[in-house]
Write a protein that holds these residues in place. Sequence first.
Motif, PDB file in Angstrom:
ATOM      1  N   ARG A 173       0.837  -1.201   0.000  1.00 58.16           N
ATOM      2  CA  ARG A 173       0.000   0.000   0.000  1.00 58.16           C
ATOM      3  C   ARG A 173       0.868   1.246   0.000  1.00 58.16           C
ATOM      4  O   ARG A 173       2.054   1.201   0.309  1.00 58.16           O
ATOM      5  CB  ARG A 173      -0.939   0.009   1.196  1.00 58.16           C
ATOM      6  N   GLU A 174       0.223   2.350  -0.354  1.00 56.72           N
ATOM      7  CA  GLU A 174       0.892   3.644  -0.267  1.00 56.72           C
ATOM      8  C   GLU A 174       0.909   4.080   1.195  1.00 56.72           C
ATOM      9  O   GLU A 174      -0.029   3.801   1.948  1.00 56.72           O
ATOM     10  CB  GLU A 174       0.150   4.667  -1.130  1.00 56.72           C
ATOM     11  N   VAL A 175       1.975   4.748   1.593  1.00 57.65           N
ATOM     12  CA  VAL A 175       2.097   5.153   2.992  1.00 57.65           C
ATOM     13  C   VAL A 175       1.121   6.271   3.342  1.00 57.65           C
ATOM     14  O   VAL A 175       0.635   6.992   2.465  1.00 57.65           O
ATOM     15  CB  VAL A 175       3.526   5.601   3.356  1.00 57.65           C
ATOM     16  N   THR A 176       0.858   6.387   4.634  1.00 60.89           N
ATOM     17  CA  THR A 176       0.111   7.514   5.195  1.00 60.89           C
ATOM     18  C   THR A 176       0.984   8.123   6.290  1.00 60.89           C
ATOM     19  O   THR A 176       2.004   7.541   6.687  1.00 60.89           O
ATOM     20  CB  THR A 176      -1.229   7.054   5.814  1.00 60.89           C
ATOM     21  N   TYR A 183       6.906   3.511  11.360  1.00 57.54           N
ATOM     22  CA  TYR A 183       7.736   2.505  10.701  1.00 57.54           C
ATOM     23  C   TYR A 183       9.053   3.070  10.181  1.00 57.54           C
ATOM     24  O   TYR A 183       9.766   2.380   9.432  1.00 57.54           O
ATOM     25  CB  TYR A 183       6.973   1.876   9.529  1.00 57.54           C
ATOM     26  N   THR A 184       9.396   4.282  10.564  1.00 60.31           N
ATOM     27  CA  THR A 184      10.606   4.919  10.040  1.00 60.31           C
ATOM     28  C   THR A 184      11.838   4.052  10.249  1.00 60.31           C
ATOM     29  O   THR A 184      12.574   3.760   9.299  1.00 60.31           O
ATOM     30  CB  THR A 184      10.815   6.312  10.660  1.00 60.31           C
ATOM     31  N   GLN A 185      12.099   3.637  11.465  1.00 61.53           N
ATOM     32  CA  GLN A 185      13.303   2.846  11.728  1.00 61.53           C
ATOM     33  C   GLN A 185      13.242   1.485  11.045  1.00 61.53           C
ATOM     34  O   GLN A 185      14.247   0.993  10.545  1.00 61.53           O
ATOM     35  CB  GLN A 185      13.551   2.678  13.226  1.00 61.53           C
ATOM     36  N   ASP A 186      12.054   0.897  10.978  1.00 60.78           N
ATOM     37  CA  ASP A 186      11.900  -0.375  10.259  1.00 60.78           C
ATOM     38  C   ASP A 186      12.252  -0.204   8.783  1.00 60.78           C
ATOM     39  O   ASP A 186      12.909  -1.064   8.189  1.00 60.78           O
ATOM     40  CB  ASP A 186      10.474  -0.910  10.387  1.00 60.78           C
ATOM     41  N   ALA A 187      11.808   0.904   8.186  1.00 56.45           N
ATOM     42  CA  ALA A 187      12.105   1.166   6.778  1.00 56.45           C
ATOM     43  C   ALA A 187      13.601   1.360   6.562  1.00 56.45           C
ATOM     44  O   ALA A 187      14.164   0.859   5.578  1.00 56.45           O
ATOM     45  CB  ALA A 187      11.322   2.373   6.275  1.00 56.45           C
ATOM     46  N   GLU A 247      16.070  10.371   8.554  1.00 56.32           N
ATOM     47  CA  GLU A 247      15.590  11.660   8.045  1.00 56.32           C
ATOM     48  C   GLU A 247      15.009  11.521   6.638  1.00 56.32           C
ATOM     49  O   GLU A 247      13.943  12.068   6.337  1.00 56.32           O
ATOM     50  CB  GLU A 247      16.720  12.689   8.052  1.00 56.32           C
ATOM     51  N   GLU A 248      15.683  10.775   5.782  1.00 53.26           N
ATOM     52  CA  GLU A 248      15.189  10.579   4.416  1.00 53.26           C
ATOM     53  C   GLU A 248      13.852   9.840   4.412  1.00 53.26           C
ATOM     54  O   GLU A 248      12.930  10.213   3.688  1.00 53.26           O
ATOM     55  CB  GLU A 248      16.209   9.807   3.583  1.00 53.26           C
ATOM     56  N   ILE A 249      13.739   8.814   5.244  1.00 50.04           N
ATOM     57  CA  ILE A 249      12.486   8.052   5.311  1.00 50.04           C
ATOM     58  C   ILE A 249      11.367   8.924   5.883  1.00 50.04           C
ATOM     59  O   ILE A 249      10.260   8.965   5.334  1.00 50.04           O
ATOM     60  CB  ILE A 249      12.653   6.770   6.148  1.00 50.04           C
ATOM     61  N   GLU A 250      11.636   9.631   6.968  1.00 55.24           N
ATOM     62  CA  GLU A 250      10.622  10.523   7.555  1.00 55.24           C
ATOM     63  C   GLU A 250      10.147  11.555   6.542  1.00 55.24           C
ATOM     64  O   GLU A 250       8.947  11.795   6.406  1.00 55.24           O
ATOM     65  CB  GLU A 250      11.181  11.230   8.795  1.00 55.24           C
ATOM     66  N   LYS A 283      -1.062  -7.443  13.557  1.00 54.54           N
ATOM     67  CA  LYS A 283       0.392  -7.298  13.686  1.00 54.54           C
ATOM     68  C   LYS A 283       1.037  -7.472  12.319  1.00 54.54           C
ATOM     69  O   LYS A 283       0.900  -8.517  11.690  1.00 54.54           O
ATOM     70  CB  LYS A 283       0.956  -8.328  14.660  1.00 54.54           C
ATOM     71  N   GLU A 284       1.717  -6.418  11.863  1.00 52.23           N
ATOM     72  CA  GLU A 284       2.357  -6.450  10.558  1.00 52.23           C
ATOM     73  C   GLU A 284       3.835  -6.131  10.679  1.00 52.23           C
ATOM     74  O   GLU A 284       4.260  -5.421  11.590  1.00 52.23           O
ATOM     75  CB  GLU A 284       1.671  -5.478   9.599  1.00 52.23           C
ATOM     76  N   LYS A 285       4.598  -6.677   9.738  1.00 52.47           N
ATOM     77  CA  LYS A 285       6.043  -6.471   9.699  1.00 52.47           C
ATOM     78  C   LYS A 285       6.389  -5.818   8.371  1.00 52.47           C
ATOM     79  O   LYS A 285       6.041  -6.338   7.307  1.00 52.47           O
ATOM     80  CB  LYS A 285       6.749  -7.820   9.832  1.00 52.47           C
TER      81      LYS A 285
END
Length: 183
Positions: free
Chosen positions: A10-13, A19-23, A52-55, A78-80
């Motif tokens: 899905r597209e992010v919201t 999920y920043t650190q996960d990404a 910073e780039e992900i955020e 619960k999603e990963k």
Amino acid sequence: MTRQDNIIVREVTIDDLKYTQDAVTVVNSAYSTNEGWTSEHEFYEGDRAGPEEIENSIQENGISCRLFFAFDIIEEGKEKLIGTLRIDPPTSGLKGHGEVRLFSILPAYQSKGVGGRLVRFALARMQELGYTDCIMRVFETRTVLINWYKKMGFEENGERLEFHDQERLRVKGTTFITLQKTF
């Protein structure tokens, strides 16, 4: 949003800031380690992305870029996070073109169809948004990866570019080729 088996793309919201650190982990494990077949560790030093780039990509989604996430639904509720893909306006400024960036799949999920699902979802969304072409840049020595993209309908367009951060290159003179898919 697309769902197949236990994988959701899905597209992010804005809620996905959690999920920043996960990404960051997904991107850097795919590109900056030797854990998966998509690693670029042998070509350059350092991480591929930081928080910073992900955020910024999440906060700017729909304005300056489009960011997509792939998730494995571990159990209900619960999603990963297992994959990322961002579409940017191309640096060349060509109208109707979008450029794939930050395409990464967690190494444990590579070669299981997740990358194809994520790419197909992003390409369909690009068409809905009126894009006419999608481009991506790949190290020219990554023939296995280039062949995978060609199976997805991308073709070499003849453009070659130098890597933007020459100081980080382990193999001097490595260049990118540009792959393109027209809708």
